[in-house]
Scaffold this motif. Structure first.
Motif, PDB file in Angstrom:
ATOM      1  N   LYS A 125       1.506  -5.740   7.274  1.00  0.00           N
ATOM      2  CA  LYS A 125       0.623  -4.620   6.797  1.00  0.00           C
ATOM      3  C   LYS A 125       1.107  -4.725   5.237  1.00  0.00           C
ATOM      4  O   LYS A 125       2.374  -4.662   4.958  1.00  0.00           O
ATOM      5  CB  LYS A 125       0.718  -3.310   7.186  1.00  0.00           C
ATOM      6  N   LYS A 167      -0.164  -3.632   1.119  1.00  0.00           N
ATOM      7  CA  LYS A 167      -0.987  -2.636   0.258  1.00  0.00           C
ATOM      8  C   LYS A 167      -1.142  -3.495  -1.160  1.00  0.00           C
ATOM      9  O   LYS A 167      -0.036  -3.651  -2.013  1.00  0.00           O
ATOM     10  CB  LYS A 167      -0.086  -1.237  -0.421  1.00  0.00           C
ATOM     11  N   THR A 202      -7.063  -3.258  -5.270  1.00  0.00           N
ATOM     12  CA  THR A 202      -8.151  -2.694  -4.474  1.00  0.00           C
ATOM     13  C   THR A 202      -9.049  -3.936  -4.218  1.00  0.00           C
ATOM     14  O   THR A 202      -9.511  -4.614  -5.287  1.00  0.00           O
ATOM     15  CB  THR A 202      -8.959  -1.655  -5.534  1.00  0.00           C
ATOM     16  N   SER A 248      -7.424   0.421   5.177  1.00  0.00           N
ATOM     17  CA  SER A 248      -7.576   1.780   4.601  1.00  0.00           C
ATOM     18  C   SER A 248      -7.695   1.308   2.853  1.00  0.00           C
ATOM     19  O   SER A 248      -7.268   0.532   2.750  1.00  0.00           O
ATOM     20  CB  SER A 248      -6.745   2.909   5.000  1.00  0.00           C
ATOM     21  N   HIS A 249      -8.404   2.784   2.345  1.00  0.00           N
ATOM     22  CA  HIS A 249      -8.362   2.568   0.823  1.00  0.00           C
ATOM     23  C   HIS A 249      -7.404   3.790   0.581  1.00  0.00           C
ATOM     24  O   HIS A 249      -7.632   4.703   1.470  1.00  0.00           O
ATOM     25  CB  HIS A 249      -9.562   2.456   0.360  1.00  0.00           C
ATOM     26  N   ARG A 306      -4.574   5.725  -2.782  1.00  0.00           N
ATOM     27  CA  ARG A 306      -4.066   5.778  -3.941  1.00  0.00           C
ATOM     28  C   ARG A 306      -2.586   5.943  -3.886  1.00  0.00           C
ATOM     29  O   ARG A 306      -2.087   6.898  -2.957  1.00  0.00           O
ATOM     30  CB  ARG A 306      -4.786   7.237  -4.795  1.00  0.00           C
ATOM     31  N   HIS A 307      -1.772   5.152  -4.535  1.00  0.00           N
ATOM     32  CA  HIS A 307      -0.309   5.439  -4.499  1.00  0.00           C
ATOM     33  C   HIS A 307       0.207   6.556  -5.002  1.00  0.00           C
ATOM     34  O   HIS A 307      -0.684   7.436  -5.632  1.00  0.00           O
ATOM     35  CB  HIS A 307       0.410   4.217  -5.597  1.00  0.00           C
ATOM     36  N   ASN A 346      -4.993   2.656  -7.489  1.00  0.00           N
ATOM     37  CA  ASN A 346      -5.725   2.333  -6.185  1.00  0.00           C
ATOM     38  C   ASN A 346      -5.225   1.004  -5.582  1.00  0.00           C
ATOM     39  O   ASN A 346      -4.521   0.308  -6.040  1.00  0.00           O
ATOM     40  CB  ASN A 346      -7.172   2.230  -6.451  1.00  0.00           C
ATOM     41  N   TYR A 347      -5.093   1.290  -4.099  1.00  0.00           N
ATOM     42  CA  TYR A 347      -4.710  -0.012  -3.276  1.00  0.00           C
ATOM     43  C   TYR A 347      -5.777   0.134  -2.095  1.00  0.00           C
ATOM     44  O   TYR A 347      -6.430   0.788  -1.663  1.00  0.00           O
ATOM     45  CB  TYR A 347      -3.453   0.159  -2.819  1.00  0.00           C
ATOM     46  N   THR A 348      -5.933  -1.316  -1.475  1.00  0.00           N
ATOM     47  CA  THR A 348      -6.503  -1.563  -0.273  1.00  0.00           C
ATOM     48  C   THR A 348      -5.269  -1.903   0.692  1.00  0.00           C
ATOM     49  O   THR A 348      -4.562  -2.892   0.571  1.00  0.00           O
ATOM     50  CB  THR A 348      -7.336  -2.676  -0.442  1.00  0.00           C
ATOM     51  N   GLU A 349      -5.196  -1.361   1.963  1.00  0.00           N
ATOM     52  CA  GLU A 349      -4.302  -1.501   2.847  1.00  0.00           C
ATOM     53  C   GLU A 349      -4.802  -2.729   3.938  1.00  0.00           C
ATOM     54  O   GLU A 349      -5.872  -2.291   4.454  1.00  0.00           O
ATOM     55  CB  GLU A 349      -3.702  -0.607   3.707  1.00  0.00           C
TER      56      GLU A 349
END
Length: 103
Positions: A19, A21, A24, A65-66, A68-69, A92-95
């Protein structure tokens, strides 16, 4: 088996089940997509590298998921000059989860 992929200006070493991160991505939650910027694939003793990319290699991933750190606090100060500056930033991030590697 693992691969080195490039996404969002960064390089990640990935294996099936990992997994991550990452920066985005414009992919909906639950969708499967391909990371096609593969720099290297290693399977046991055999290693294949690209120049700079491997042409037919792909890494399958699913968006979990989407988000924010946590906030990063920035504090700048110049001593004896009465200068202090406070800033904060949330990236912002996308996991994603890696589901397959094909060379």
């Amino acid at each position: 088996m693992y691969a080195v992929v490039k996404t969002g200006g960064k390089q990640y070493r990935v294996e099936v089940g990992n997994k991550l991160k990452v920066e985005t991505l414009s992919v909906a939650v639950g969708d499967e997509f391909f990371l096609d910027k593969v720099l290297m694939v290693a399977d046991g003793e055999s290693i294949s590298t690209g120049n700079p990319l491997l042409e037919k290699a792909k890494v399958n991933a699913t968006v979990l998921s989407h988000g924010r750190h946590d906030k990063v606090r920035i504090f700048k100060m110049r001593r004896r000059k009465h200068y202090q500056k406070h800033q904060g930033h949330r990236q912002n991030y996308t996991e994603i989860q890696i589901t397959g590697i094909s060379a």
